[in-house]
Design a protein around this motif. Structure first.
Motif, PDB file in Angstrom:
ATOM      1  N   ALA A   1       9.818   8.748  10.501  1.00  8.64           N
ATOM      2  CA  ALA A   1       8.894   9.984   9.888  1.00  8.64           C
ATOM      3  C   ALA A   1       9.856  10.195   8.622  1.00  8.64           C
ATOM      4  O   ALA A   1       9.208  10.588   7.491  1.00  8.64           O
ATOM      5  N   ASN A   2      11.184   9.864   8.677  1.00  3.14           N
ATOM      6  CA  ASN A   2      11.669  10.246   7.327  1.00  3.14           C
ATOM      7  C   ASN A   2      11.466   9.220   6.322  1.00  3.14           C
ATOM      8  O   ASN A   2      11.096   9.421   5.161  1.00  3.14           O
ATOM      9  N   LEU A   3      11.193   8.006   6.761  1.00  2.00           N
ATOM     10  CA  LEU A   3      10.834   6.813   5.691  1.00  2.00           C
ATOM     11  C   LEU A   3       9.359   7.115   5.130  1.00  2.00           C
ATOM     12  O   LEU A   3       8.838   7.109   3.914  1.00  2.00           O
ATOM     13  N   ILE A   4       8.539   7.561   6.157  1.00  2.00           N
ATOM     14  CA  ILE A   4       6.901   7.913   5.724  1.00  2.00           C
ATOM     15  C   ILE A   4       6.956   9.049   4.650  1.00  2.00           C
ATOM     16  O   ILE A   4       6.398   8.973   3.661  1.00  2.00           O
ATOM     17  N   ALA A   5       7.893  10.180   4.889  1.00  2.00           N
ATOM     18  CA  ALA A   5       7.983  11.233   3.920  1.00  2.00           C
ATOM     19  C   ALA A   5       8.233  10.785   2.348  1.00  2.00           C
ATOM     20  O   ALA A   5       7.633  11.469   1.727  1.00  2.00           O
TER      21      ALA A   5
ATOM     22  N   GLY B   1      -1.106   5.422  -7.183  1.00  4.67           N
ATOM     23  CA  GLY B   1      -0.011   5.323  -5.884  1.00  4.67           C
ATOM     24  C   GLY B   1      -0.705   6.060  -4.906  1.00  4.67           C
ATOM     25  O   GLY B   1      -1.442   6.939  -4.871  1.00  4.67           O
ATOM     26  N   LYS B   2      -0.156   5.523  -3.626  1.00  5.61           N
ATOM     27  CA  LYS B   2      -0.560   6.165  -2.317  1.00  5.61           C
ATOM     28  C   LYS B   2       1.012   6.537  -1.473  1.00  5.61           C
ATOM     29  O   LYS B   2       1.529   5.634  -1.407  1.00  5.61           O
ATOM     30  N   THR B   3       0.843   7.735  -0.958  1.00  8.07           N
ATOM     31  CA  THR B   3       1.764   7.765  -0.148  1.00  8.07           C
ATOM     32  C   THR B   3       1.791   7.524   1.403  1.00  8.07           C
ATOM     33  O   THR B   3       0.687   7.545   1.682  1.00  8.07           O
ATOM     34  N   GLY B   4       3.137   7.448   1.984  1.00  3.27           N
ATOM     35  CA  GLY B   4       2.960   7.184   3.382  1.00  3.27           C
ATOM     36  C   GLY B   4       2.446   8.393   4.056  1.00  3.27           C
ATOM     37  O   GLY B   4       1.934   8.162   5.045  1.00  3.27           O
ATOM     38  N   LEU B   5       2.855   9.429   3.743  1.00  2.62           N
ATOM     39  CA  LEU B   5       2.173  10.796   4.125  1.00  2.62           C
ATOM     40  C   LEU B   5       0.863  10.841   4.245  1.00  2.62           C
ATOM     41  O   LEU B   5       0.381  11.432   5.207  1.00  2.62           O
ATOM     42  N   GLU B   6       0.364  10.644   3.043  1.00  3.62           N
ATOM     43  CA  GLU B   6      -1.342  10.764   3.051  1.00  3.62           C
ATOM     44  C   GLU B   6      -1.717   9.674   3.907  1.00  3.62           C
ATOM     45  O   GLU B   6      -2.897   9.945   4.605  1.00  3.62           O
ATOM     46  N   TYR B   7      -1.344   8.399   4.180  1.00  7.50           N
ATOM     47  CA  TYR B   7      -1.689   7.577   5.038  1.00  7.50           C
ATOM     48  C   TYR B   7      -1.813   8.229   6.549  1.00  7.50           C
ATOM     49  O   TYR B   7      -3.026   8.210   7.127  1.00  7.50           O
ATOM     50  N   VAL B   8      -0.604   8.590   7.055  1.00  2.78           N
ATOM     51  CA  VAL B   8      -0.856   8.990   8.455  1.00  2.78           C
ATOM     52  C   VAL B   8      -1.485  10.243   8.428  1.00  2.78           C
ATOM     53  O   VAL B   8      -2.238  10.434   9.585  1.00  2.78           O
TER      54      VAL B   8
ATOM     55  N   ARG C   1       2.578  15.076  -6.653  1.00  4.61           N
ATOM     56  CA  ARG C   1       1.691  14.759  -7.737  1.00  4.61           C
ATOM     57  C   ARG C   1       0.833  13.657  -7.320  1.00  4.61           C
ATOM     58  O   ARG C   1      -0.504  13.654  -7.626  1.00  4.61           O
ATOM     59  N   MET C   2       1.332  12.591  -6.660  1.00  2.00           N
ATOM     60  CA  MET C   2       0.416  11.609  -6.167  1.00  2.00           C
ATOM     61  C   MET C   2      -0.558  11.962  -5.121  1.00  2.00           C
ATOM     62  O   MET C   2      -1.753  11.358  -4.917  1.00  2.00           O
ATOM     63  N   GLU C   3      -0.493  13.072  -4.484  1.00  4.09           N
ATOM     64  CA  GLU C   3      -1.290  13.581  -3.341  1.00  4.09           C
ATOM     65  C   GLU C   3      -2.174  14.639  -3.769  1.00  4.09           C
ATOM     66  O   GLU C   3      -3.171  15.218  -3.159  1.00  4.09           O
ATOM     67  N   MET C   4      -2.240  14.989  -5.177  1.00  2.50           N
ATOM     68  CA  MET C   4      -3.211  15.966  -5.713  1.00  2.50           C
ATOM     69  C   MET C   4      -4.641  15.362  -5.736  1.00  2.50           C
ATOM     70  O   MET C   4      -4.894  14.357  -5.942  1.00  2.50           O
TER      71      MET C   4
ATOM     72  N   TYR D   1       0.827  -1.251   0.029  1.00  4.45           N
ATOM     73  CA  TYR D   1       0.008   0.105   0.176  1.00  4.45           C
ATOM     74  C   TYR D   1       0.828   1.503   0.031  1.00  4.45           C
ATOM     75  O   TYR D   1       0.290   2.134  -0.620  1.00  4.45           O
ATOM     76  N   ARG D   2       1.984   1.224   0.605  1.00  2.23           N
ATOM     77  CA  ARG D   2       2.538   2.657   0.958  1.00  2.23           C
ATOM     78  C   ARG D   2       4.177   2.328   0.676  1.00  2.23           C
ATOM     79  O   ARG D   2       4.781   2.965   1.405  1.00  2.23           O
ATOM     80  N   GLY D   3       4.637   1.332  -0.069  1.00  3.53           N
ATOM     81  CA  GLY D   3       5.912   0.922  -0.279  1.00  3.53           C
ATOM     82  C   GLY D   3       6.015  -0.164  -1.183  1.00  3.53           C
ATOM     83  O   GLY D   3       5.197  -0.580  -1.922  1.00  3.53           O
ATOM     84  N   THR D   4       7.579  -0.228  -1.346  1.00  2.00           N
ATOM     85  CA  THR D   4       7.723  -1.436  -2.570  1.00  2.00           C
ATOM     86  C   THR D   4       8.692  -2.494  -1.975  1.00  2.00           C
ATOM     87  O   THR D   4       9.179  -2.271  -0.934  1.00  2.00           O
ATOM     88  N   GLU D   5       8.967  -3.671  -2.727  1.00  2.00           N
ATOM     89  CA  GLU D   5      10.017  -4.554  -2.385  1.00  2.00           C
ATOM     90  C   GLU D   5      11.122  -3.949  -2.095  1.00  2.00           C
ATOM     91  O   GLU D   5      12.029  -4.200  -1.112  1.00  2.00           O
TER      92      GLU D   5
END
Length: 362
Positions: free
Chosen positions: A179-183, A204-211, A259-262, A86-90
């Motif tokens: 926090a750095n990883l989520i960003a 896509g979905k970002t970690g920041l959008e999730y938190v 862009r992904m958070e637009m 959801y918020r990362g890749t391999e």
């Protein structure tokens, strides 16, 4: 609405087929519906309760007919799990929330109720969301006692971080590192849940959008969470540092994430700090865009990106047409400028296998 039951300080665990607080199912296992069915202490309806503390707070599942601000005791939320979906890749795992036992804690969240007619629908949806194919053993399932207001307590299913999962990281990172990883993290989910909440294919979905979305929805419900609020602010500060770094790879990555958070509430709330206009200005300050490796040109052309959202020149330069920028609000295509990666195959399998035992020190 019916009057509350005469004694609703506790529900009757001795009733036939009543949910048992503390009962746990291992990772990857869906609890049987009968083990969750209970009687609503106010309306008298039969149904099930689910306690949400993460993304489900922002995305009510189908089948639910009631949503309550809630809290449970003896647990805390923590970004104690890697996320490769959801918020990362391999290659670049993100983080996702899990519940951790913590004596004396009171944890705010949201409780959903589904009556008997739609209980299976809600359970199946939530189970599918929390059990993606590549991370099936991320969570243990457990029945907890949840508050739904005025002293009313109900047995609710929730999801605890599974220490046996290979994605469990616990406290191996401090809050700033998380926090750095989520960003900078993002995922490209493609299951039914993701398609409902992120339509139109390559998204896509970002970690920041999730938190941030989880924190904002809990505030809306009158149950603000200090940990999530602090993590959101720290992640935004980390993203700001990426934008201000002057490092081409970091700035372009921040621009991709913007862009992904637009079109999301994250953009609305924080656009003056990390929004598209801010990152676009930082990109412009970098000078000419990077040259794409010739070996990746076929992949770009096959993706259709050049015909739909951008133009690829004969010199191999990517430029985004200003008139087409608005399309990013409807179609958030995942692009990592440093690698020009389009989407991501999911080929990992948690398999519910315990993590390998650590080798003893020599």
């Amino acid at each position: 609405m019916a009057e509350p039951a005469a004694n609703h300080d506790d529900f009757d665990d001795d009733a036939p087929n009543a949910p048992v607080v503390g009962r746990t199912w291992p990772g990857g296992t869906k609890p049987p519906l009968d083990a969750l069915m209970t009687t609503h202490p106010v309306t008298g309806e039969r149904g099930i309760f689910i306690f949400a503390y993460g993304s489900i707070c922002a995305n009510p599942p189908p089948g639910q007919t009631e949503r309550h601000a809630s809290a449970i005791h003896g647990f805390r939320r923590d970004f104690s799990l890697n996320d490769i979906y959801y918020r990362g890749t391999e290659k670049s795992p993100g983080l996702t929330l899990g519940l951790e036992p913590h004596k004396g804690s009171r944890l705010p969240g949201i409780v959903y109720f589904a009556p008997e007619e739609t209980a299976a629908l809600m359970l199946n949806e939530v189970h599918a969301q929390e059990t993606p194919e590549c991370m099936q053993c991320l969570y243990r399932r457990q029945i907890v006692q949840a508050e739904i207001g005025d002293g009313v307590k109900v047995p609710a299913l929730t999801f605890l971080a599974n220490p046996e999962s290979k994605y469990y990281i616990g406290q191996s990172l401090d809050m700033k590192q998380k926090a750095n990883l989520i960003a900078c993290s993002y995922g490209t989910p493609n299951n039914d849940y993701a398609k409902r909440h992120r339509p139109k294919g390559l998204i896509g979905k970002t970690g920041l959008e999730y938190v941030a979305m989880t924190a904002l929805r809990l505030e809306d419900a009158g149950r603000p969470d200090e940990y999530l609020n602090d993590m959101t602010e720290m992640a935004i500060e980390a993203r700001e540092a990426m934008i201000a770094s002057g490092d081409r790879e970091k700035v372009l990555h921040a621009h991709q994430l913007a862009r992904m958070e637009m079109g999301t509430r994250v953009e609305d709330e924080f656009k003056d700090r990390i929004g598209y206009d801010v990152t676009a200005a930082a990109v412009a300050a970098l000078g000419p865009p990077p040259v794409i490796q010739p070996s990746l040109m076929d992949e770009i052309l096959q993706s259709g990106l050049n015909t739909d959202l951008s133009e690829v020149s004969t010199e191999g330069m990517v430029t985004i047409n200003a008139e087409k920028i608005g399309k990013w609000r409807d179609l958030r295509v995942t692009i990592t400028y440093s690698e020009m990666t389009f989407g991501r195959p999911v080929d990992s399998d948690d398999n519910c296998a315990p993590k390998p035992a650590a080798k003893p020190a020599p």
